[in-house]
Design a protein around this motif. Structure first.
Motif, PDB file in Angstrom:
ATOM      1  N   TRP A  17       0.821  -1.206   0.000  1.00 29.89           N
ATOM      2  CA  TRP A  17       0.000   0.000   0.000  1.00 29.89           C
ATOM      3  C   TRP A  17       0.854   1.253   0.000  1.00 29.89           C
ATOM      4  O   TRP A  17       0.492   2.248  -0.622  1.00 29.89           O
ATOM      5  N   GLN A  18       1.987   1.212   0.666  1.00 25.51           N
ATOM      6  CA  GLN A  18       2.868   2.380   0.663  1.00 25.51           C
ATOM      7  C   GLN A  18       3.362   2.666  -0.745  1.00 25.51           C
ATOM      8  O   GLN A  18       3.429   3.820  -1.158  1.00 25.51           O
ATOM      9  N   LYS A  19       3.678   1.620  -1.497  1.00 24.97           N
ATOM     10  CA  LYS A  19       4.134   1.820  -2.873  1.00 24.97           C
ATOM     11  C   LYS A  19       3.023   2.393  -3.738  1.00 24.97           C
ATOM     12  O   LYS A  19       3.251   3.272  -4.559  1.00 24.97           O
ATOM     13  N   LEU A  20       1.807   1.898  -3.570  1.00 29.42           N
ATOM     14  CA  LEU A  20       0.691   2.394  -4.368  1.00 29.42           C
ATOM     15  C   LEU A  20       0.357   3.836  -4.028  1.00 29.42           C
ATOM     16  O   LEU A  20       0.041   4.634  -4.902  1.00 29.42           O
ATOM     17  N   ARG A  21       0.433   4.191  -2.772  1.00 27.39           N
ATOM     18  CA  ARG A  21       0.126   5.552  -2.348  1.00 27.39           C
ATOM     19  C   ARG A  21       1.245   6.521  -2.682  1.00 27.39           C
ATOM     20  O   ARG A  21       1.034   7.711  -2.741  1.00 27.39           O
ATOM     21  N   ALA A  22       2.433   6.017  -2.886  1.00 23.28           N
ATOM     22  CA  ALA A  22       3.597   6.868  -3.116  1.00 23.28           C
ATOM     23  C   ALA A  22       3.717   7.329  -4.564  1.00 23.28           C
ATOM     24  O   ALA A  22       4.653   8.016  -4.904  1.00 23.28           O
ATOM     25  N   GLU A  23       2.770   6.941  -5.420  1.00 23.87           N
ATOM     26  CA  GLU A  23       2.845   7.366  -6.808  1.00 23.87           C
ATOM     27  C   GLU A  23       2.863   8.877  -6.881  1.00 23.87           C
ATOM     28  O   GLU A  23       2.153   9.559  -6.161  1.00 23.87           O
ATOM     29  N   VAL A  26       2.729  13.373 -11.099  1.00 19.97           N
ATOM     30  CA  VAL A  26       3.075  13.322 -12.522  1.00 19.97           C
ATOM     31  C   VAL A  26       2.625  12.001 -13.120  1.00 19.97           C
ATOM     32  O   VAL A  26       1.982  11.966 -14.176  1.00 19.97           O
ATOM     33  N   LYS A  27       2.944  10.912 -12.443  1.00 16.28           N
ATOM     34  CA  LYS A  27       2.568   9.593 -12.954  1.00 16.28           C
ATOM     35  C   LYS A  27       1.053   9.444 -13.033  1.00 16.28           C
ATOM     36  O   LYS A  27       0.521   8.938 -14.026  1.00 16.28           O
ATOM     37  N   LYS A  28       0.353   9.905 -12.016  1.00 17.06           N
ATOM     38  CA  LYS A  28      -1.102   9.819 -12.023  1.00 17.06           C
ATOM     39  C   LYS A  28      -1.690  10.629 -13.175  1.00 17.06           C
ATOM     40  O   LYS A  28      -2.606  10.177 -13.858  1.00 17.06           O
ATOM     41  N   ASP A  29      -1.142  11.831 -13.403  1.00 16.55           N
ATOM     42  CA  ASP A  29      -1.638  12.663 -14.499  1.00 16.55           C
ATOM     43  C   ASP A  29      -1.360  12.031 -15.858  1.00 16.55           C
ATOM     44  O   ASP A  29      -2.200  12.097 -16.763  1.00 16.55           O
ATOM     45  N   LEU A  30      -0.212  11.396 -16.012  1.00 16.60           N
ATOM     46  CA  LEU A  30       0.107  10.744 -17.280  1.00 16.60           C
ATOM     47  C   LEU A  30      -0.805   9.545 -17.541  1.00 16.60           C
ATOM     48  O   LEU A  30      -1.226   9.311 -18.673  1.00 16.60           O
ATOM     49  N   ILE A  31      -1.117   8.814 -16.487  1.00 12.61           N
ATOM     50  CA  ILE A  31      -2.037   7.684 -16.618  1.00 12.61           C
ATOM     51  C   ILE A  31      -3.425   8.183 -17.028  1.00 12.61           C
ATOM     52  O   ILE A  31      -4.061   7.621 -17.915  1.00 12.61           O
ATOM     53  N   LYS A  32      -3.873   9.265 -16.400  1.00 13.90           N
ATOM     54  CA  LYS A  32      -5.181   9.818 -16.743  1.00 13.90           C
ATOM     55  C   LYS A  32      -5.185  10.367 -18.171  1.00 13.90           C
ATOM     56  O   LYS A  32      -6.183  10.235 -18.884  1.00 13.90           O
ATOM     57  N   ALA A  33      -4.088  10.975 -18.599  1.00 17.14           N
ATOM     58  CA  ALA A  33      -3.989  11.490 -19.971  1.00 17.14           C
ATOM     59  C   ALA A  33      -4.121  10.342 -20.968  1.00 17.14           C
ATOM     60  O   ALA A  33      -4.844  10.451 -21.963  1.00 17.14           O
ATOM     61  N   LYS A  34      -3.444   9.253 -20.690  1.00 18.04           N
ATOM     62  CA  LYS A  34      -3.515   8.083 -21.573  1.00 18.04           C
ATOM     63  C   LYS A  34      -4.941   7.515 -21.605  1.00 18.04           C
ATOM     64  O   LYS A  34      -5.439   7.119 -22.656  1.00 18.04           O
ATOM     65  N   LEU A  35      -5.591   7.504 -20.467  1.00 18.94           N
ATOM     66  CA  LEU A  35      -6.957   7.014 -20.384  1.00 18.94           C
ATOM     67  C   LEU A  35      -7.891   7.855 -21.256  1.00 18.94           C
ATOM     68  O   LEU A  35      -8.731   7.314 -21.978  1.00 18.94           O
ATOM     69  N   HIS A  36      -7.723   9.169 -21.232  1.00 19.38           N
ATOM     70  CA  HIS A  36      -8.604  10.029 -22.021  1.00 19.38           C
ATOM     71  C   HIS A  36      -8.335   9.908 -23.520  1.00 19.38           C
ATOM     72  O   HIS A  36      -9.255  10.100 -24.325  1.00 19.38           O
ATOM     73  N   ILE A  37      -7.127   9.542 -23.900  1.00 18.74           N
ATOM     74  CA  ILE A  37      -6.865   9.248 -25.319  1.00 18.74           C
ATOM     75  C   ILE A  37      -7.632   7.988 -25.726  1.00 18.74           C
ATOM     76  O   ILE A  37      -8.227   7.929 -26.795  1.00 18.74           O
ATOM     77  N   ALA A  38      -7.633   7.001 -24.850  1.00 19.80           N
ATOM     78  CA  ALA A  38      -8.392   5.771 -25.141  1.00 19.80           C
ATOM     79  C   ALA A  38      -9.887   6.084 -25.246  1.00 19.80           C
ATOM     80  O   ALA A  38     -10.573   5.561 -26.128  1.00 19.80           O
ATOM     81  N   TYR A  39     -10.382   6.951 -24.363  1.00 17.04           N
ATOM     82  CA  TYR A  39     -11.786   7.353 -24.440  1.00 17.04           C
ATOM     83  C   TYR A  39     -12.061   8.073 -25.765  1.00 17.04           C
ATOM     84  O   TYR A  39     -13.105   7.868 -26.380  1.00 17.04           O
ATOM     85  N   ALA A  40     -11.139   8.934 -26.178  1.00 13.35           N
ATOM     86  CA  ALA A  40     -11.317   9.670 -27.433  1.00 13.35           C
ATOM     87  C   ALA A  40     -11.368   8.712 -28.618  1.00 13.35           C
ATOM     88  O   ALA A  40     -12.192   8.881 -29.526  1.00 13.35           O
ATOM     89  N   GLU A  41     -10.500   7.714 -28.602  1.00 18.20           N
ATOM     90  CA  GLU A  41     -10.518   6.717 -29.678  1.00 18.20           C
ATOM     91  C   GLU A  41     -11.852   5.989 -29.716  1.00 18.20           C
ATOM     92  O   GLU A  41     -12.416   5.756 -30.784  1.00 18.20           O
ATOM     93  N   THR A  42     -12.354   5.637 -28.545  1.00 13.80           N
ATOM     94  CA  THR A  42     -13.639   4.950 -28.466  1.00 13.80           C
ATOM     95  C   THR A  42     -14.755   5.838 -29.003  1.00 13.80           C
ATOM     96  O   THR A  42     -15.590   5.383 -29.800  1.00 13.80           O
ATOM     97  N   CYS A  43     -14.752   7.086 -28.586  1.00 10.14           N
ATOM     98  CA  CYS A  43     -15.792   8.010 -29.044  1.00 10.14           C
ATOM     99  C   CYS A  43     -15.753   8.190 -30.553  1.00 10.14           C
ATOM    100  O   CYS A  43     -16.793   8.219 -31.209  1.00 10.14           O
ATOM    101  N   GLN A  44     -14.556   8.307 -31.093  1.00 14.57           N
ATOM    102  CA  GLN A  44     -14.426   8.572 -32.526  1.00 14.57           C
ATOM    103  C   GLN A  44     -14.703   7.331 -33.372  1.00 14.57           C
ATOM    104  O   GLN A  44     -15.480   7.382 -34.312  1.00 14.57           O
ATOM    105  N   PHE A  45     -14.071   6.226 -33.027  1.00 18.91           N
ATOM    106  CA  PHE A  45     -14.125   5.061 -33.912  1.00 18.91           C
ATOM    107  C   PHE A  45     -15.270   4.100 -33.632  1.00 18.91           C
ATOM    108  O   PHE A  45     -15.739   3.418 -34.533  1.00 18.91           O
ATOM    109  N   ILE A  46     -15.727   4.040 -32.410  1.00 20.38           N
ATOM    110  CA  ILE A  46     -16.807   3.114 -32.076  1.00 20.38           C
ATOM    111  C   ILE A  46     -18.165   3.802 -32.201  1.00 20.38           C
ATOM    112  O   ILE A  46     -19.072   3.286 -32.839  1.00 20.38           O
TER     113      ILE A  46
END
Length: 84
Positions: A17-23, A26-46
Motif C-alpha cells: 500500500w505504501q508503494k501504491l500511495r507513493a505514486e 506526474v505519474k497519475k496525471d500521465l495515466i489519466k492522460a492516456k486514459l482520455h486518449i483511449a476514451y477519445a478513440e472509443t468516441c471517434q471510432f466506435i
C-alpha cells in the motif's frame, strides 16, 4: 513484494500500500492522460461522436499540462514533445 499476493505467498500489505500511495502526481496525471486518449478513440471510432472525442482530447491536454508543470526537466521535455 506486491506480486506475492498472486503467488499465494504471505503478502506484506503495508509495503504494498505504501508503494501504491507513493505514486507521484506526474505519474497519475500521465495515466489519466492516456486514459482520455483511449476514451477519445472509443468516441471517434466506435460511436462516431467527434465532438465527444474532441472533449476527451481536451481533457488529455489538461492532464499533460498538469504533469509537465510538476515534472522534472527531462520528463517535462518528453511531455512537451508529445504535444507538438
Amino acid at each position: 513484494m506486491c506480486s506475492d499476493v498472486y503467488f499465494n505467498k504471505k503478502p506484506q500489505k503495508q509495503k504494498c500500500w505504501q508503494k501504491l500511495r507513493a505514486e507521484s502526481k506526474v505519474k497519475k496525471d500521465l495515466i489519466k492522460a492516456k486514459l482520455h486518449i483511449a476514451y477519445a478513440e472509443t468516441c471517434q471510432f466506435i460511436t462516431g461522436n467527434a465532438d465527444k472525442a474532441g472533449a476527451e482530447i481536451d481533457k488529455n491536454k489538461d492532464y499533460l499540462k498538469s504533469a509537465a508543470e510538476n515534472a522534472d526537466s527531462n520528463v517535462k521535455a518528453r511531455i512537451n514533445a508529445l504535444e507538438k
